[in-house]
Design an enzyme around this catalytic site. Structure first.
Site, short mmCIF file in Angstrom:
data_model
loop_
_atom_site.label_atom_id
_atom_site.label_comp_id
_atom_site.label_asym_id
_atom_site.label_seq_id
_atom_site.Cartn_x
_atom_site.Cartn_y
_atom_site.Cartn_z
CB CYS A 49 15.61 -21.44 -8.61
SG CYS A 49 13.87 -21.13 -8.92
CD GLU A 72 13.15 -13.29 -8.02
OE1 GLU A 72 13.41 -14.24 -7.26
OE2 GLU A 72 12.55 -12.26 -7.64
CD GLU A 108 10.63 -12.80 -11.62
OE1 GLU A 108 10.83 -14.01 -11.74
OE2 GLU A 108 10.77 -11.98 -12.55
CG ASN A 138 15.35 -23.19 -14.47
OD1 ASN A 138 15.15 -22.06 -14.91
ND2 ASN A 138 15.33 -23.46 -13.18
P1 NAD Z 1 22.81 -17.94 -16.24
O1 NAD Z 1 23.11 -16.94 -15.18
O2 NAD Z 1 23.94 -18.65 -16.87
O3 NAD Z 1 22.01 -17.23 -17.43
C1 NAD Z 1 20.83 -16.48 -17.20
C2 NAD Z 1 20.62 -15.52 -18.36
O4 NAD Z 1 21.66 -14.53 -18.34
C3 NAD Z 1 20.70 -16.18 -19.74
O5 NAD Z 1 19.77 -15.58 -20.59
C4 NAD Z 1 22.12 -15.85 -20.18
O6 NAD Z 1 22.29 -15.90 -21.57
C5 NAD Z 1 22.26 -14.44 -19.64
N1 NAD Z 1 23.63 -13.93 -19.50
C6 NAD Z 1 24.80 -14.62 -19.48
N2 NAD Z 1 25.83 -13.77 -19.32
C7 NAD Z 1 25.31 -12.53 -19.21
C8 NAD Z 1 25.87 -11.23 -18.99
N3 NAD Z 1 27.17 -11.06 -18.85
N4 NAD Z 1 25.02 -10.18 -18.90
C9 NAD Z 1 23.67 -10.33 -18.99
N5 NAD Z 1 23.09 -11.54 -19.22
C10 NAD Z 1 23.90 -12.62 -19.32
O7 NAD Z 1 21.75 -18.94 -15.60
P2 NAD Z 1 21.13 -20.25 -16.26
O8 NAD Z 1 22.18 -21.31 -16.27
O9 NAD Z 1 20.43 -19.90 -17.52
O10 NAD Z 1 20.00 -20.62 -15.18
C11 NAD Z 1 20.23 -21.37 -14.03
C12 NAD Z 1 20.25 -20.47 -12.81
O11 NAD Z 1 19.03 -19.74 -12.72
C13 NAD Z 1 20.34 -21.25 -11.51
O12 NAD Z 1 21.26 -20.63 -10.66
C14 NAD Z 1 18.94 -21.14 -10.93
O13 NAD Z 1 18.86 -21.26 -9.54
C15 NAD Z 1 18.53 -19.80 -11.40
N6 NAD Z 1 17.08 -19.65 -11.39
C16 NAD Z 1 16.53 -18.85 -10.43
C17 NAD Z 1 15.15 -18.70 -10.37
C18 NAD Z 1 14.52 -17.82 -9.34
O14 NAD Z 1 13.40 -17.38 -9.56
N7 NAD Z 1 15.17 -17.54 -8.22
C19 NAD Z 1 14.35 -19.37 -11.29
C20 NAD Z 1 14.96 -20.18 -12.24
C21 NAD Z 1 16.33 -20.30 -12.29
#
Ligand code: NAD
Length: 493
Positions: free
Chosen positions: A283, A249, A463, A151
């Protein structure tokens, strides 16, 4: 024919050994933007090996010299800002203005962390013994796995890669498979800026196929993860079993509290921007609007009217206010929550569907949706939907609003609109999220302040700002005794 992109391992751009690729898709119209490697454990191994081998030399390079590379990277990013933003809009969907903001946040972070090259301060403090010197210094942790979501395809990688590098760590960067091109640009720019081979490695492919071996590799000493709670918790379990450091995060269920004394024009603007900016896929998105009952009718009417005026479309078009969501899985998840909301007794006041006609039908669009009659414990008011959907919840007193606000599994951001300073300060004190805004929306973090949340949003780390250095370094404490005799602390001589 779409352009082919490669992994970046030990300073070389190369295909996955499987020879397989996947398509990077424009979520607004299904266009294929590029082909990216579908890597596996072999590429993870090679990338970690490269990062691990280059670690000893990189950590010895003086931090101001490491920082010079970051400064050069920032300059290149400034020159390419428009191109980076346009490509980001195409692969991720956010409107161009927001994509420019994402790139700018990245630029800000690169400059900020480059500045750290001449700070990275430790402490000196008087020893309790004479002729003894005491100090503490930050040292790098080793090999960092940077795992990022889609995102903020450019900003979030810089939030991890830049502090990691300036602090003397080497990095294996695994971006989201849904925004691979922005990751390419970050790495390419650092290469052009003179980063030595092996210090930063980039591997493309599916989440768990790469994420699991990366997290479990014994040479990886820190995992910096941003993404969903589900995956984050899996990462945490694996990493903690192996005694690794990790920072998480994760999601949010952020609220805007609107008191009856608020400037309602300002509040409406803040609500629309925070709920529907980036199609609600932040997020920090405001997915709950808590409204004092005396202004419920008036504010509801204005929020619904403003949501209805938002124009869906391709993010590159100047007429577009809200772009698509990222993919079919996101559409399914959001539509699933729309159904749940109705079943729970909430009322769809506007939106609530996926348009299918014409250009809209080609992309992953969801009509900006406002739910009325939402009760704080409904699933739609507790779980992260991550789409252009927001809930209106009524309250009577500030105490009640704060209680509703604090009572979710997440703890990222809250904002309050009020003209009453006493109420603003009471809210700042009692709200338990990691970030609080007064008279502003839930969006708008600046890179020199700590960013992160309480409860299920994270694991206590932050962060950005100086706080990021606590993730990417550890402390070494040094005592130098120049008394010429064995002085024993706490022994009284
Ligand atoms: P996601 O958890 O599906 O994926 C995040 C990352 O993890 C990707 O690179 C993905 O390929 C990887 N991944 C997937 N399976 C994995 C595994 N088993 N082991 C290690 N890595 C793995 O999240 P998303 O859909 O890419 O992002 C959306 C989420 O991110 C939302 O929940 C949002 O709130 C959160 N987000 C949080 C922040 C913050 O700073 N708090 C900022 C941006 C987004």
């Amino acid at each position: 024919m779409a352009e082919e992109y490669f992994n970046y391992i030990n300073g070389k751009w190369s295909r996955a050994s499987s020879g397989k690729t996947y398509e990077n898709i424009d979520p607004a119209n299904g266009d294929v933007l590029g082909l990216f490697p579908l890597s596996g454990p072999e590429e993870v191994d090679r990338a970690v090996e490269a990062a691990s081998r280059s670690s000893a030399k990189w950590r010895k390079l003086p931090a101001p010299k490491r920082a010079e590379i970051l400064f050069r990277a920032a300059e290149i990013m400034v020159q390419r800002k428009e191109e980076l933003a346009r490509r980001m809009t195409m692969e991720m969907g956010k409107v161009l203005k927001e994509a420019r903001g994402d790139v700018q946040e990245g630029i800000d972070m690169v400059y900020y962390m480059a500045g750290e090259g001449r700070r990275l301060f430790g402490d000196t403090t008087p020893s309790e013994l004479p002729n003894k010197f005491a100090m503490s210094m930050r040292v790098p942790i080793g090999v960092v796995a940077a795992i990022t979501p889609w995102n903020f395809p450019l900003a979030i990688p810089t939030w991890k890669v830049m502090p990691a590098l300036v602090a003397g760590n080497t990095v294996v960067f695994k971006p989201s498979p849904f925004t691979p091109e922005s990751a390419y640009h970050v790495v390419k720019i650092l290469e052009e800026a003179g980063l030595p081979p092996g210090v930063l490695n980039l591997i493309y492919g599916e989440g768990s196929a790469l994420g699991v071996p990366l997290v479990e590799d014994p040479r990886v000493t820190l995992i910096s993860f941003t993404g969903s709670v589900k995956v984050g918790n899996e990462v945490a379990q694996r990493a903690s079993r192996l005694g690794k450091r990790y920072s998480l995060e994760m999601g949010g269920k952020n609220a805007i509290i609107v008191m009856e004394d608020a400037d309602l024009d300002l509040a409406v603007e803040g609500i629309i921007w925070s709920a529907f900016g980036t199609s609600g896929q932040r997020c920090t998105a405001a997915s709950r609007i808590l409204i004092q009952r005396s202004i419920l009718g008036r504010l509801t009417e204005r929020v619904v009217g403003a949501a209805e005026r938002l124009r869906l479309g391709h993010g590159l078009l100047p007429t577009t206010d809200v772009g698509p969501v990222i993919n079919q899985a996101a559409v399914d998840k959001i539509l699933g929550y729309l159904k749940i909301g109705v079943e729970e007794g909430a009322k769809v006041l506007t939106g609530g569907y996926k348009p299918t006609e014409g250009e809209m039908g080609k992309g992953y669009f969801i009509k900006p949706t406002v739910f009325g009659d939402v009760k704080p414990h409904m699933r739609i008011a507790q779980e992260e939907i991550f789409g252009p959907v927001t809930d209106l919840i009524a309250f009577d007193t500030l105490e009640e609003a704060v209680k509703i606000n604090n009572d979710t599994p997440y703890g990222l951001v809250t904002s309050i609109f009020t003209r009453d300073t006493n109420k603003a300060f009471r809210a700042m004190e009692d709200i338990t999220t990691g970030i609080v805004y007064v008279n502003a929306g839930t969006i708008g973090a600046e890179v020199h302040l700590p960013f992160g949340g309480t409860r299920g949003t994270g694991n206590g780390h932050r962060e950005a700002g100086q706080a990021a250095l606590d993730v990417f370094t550890e402390w070494k404490t040094v005592y130098v005794d120049y008394s010429g005799r064995l002085q024993k602390a706490q022994m009284g001589d």
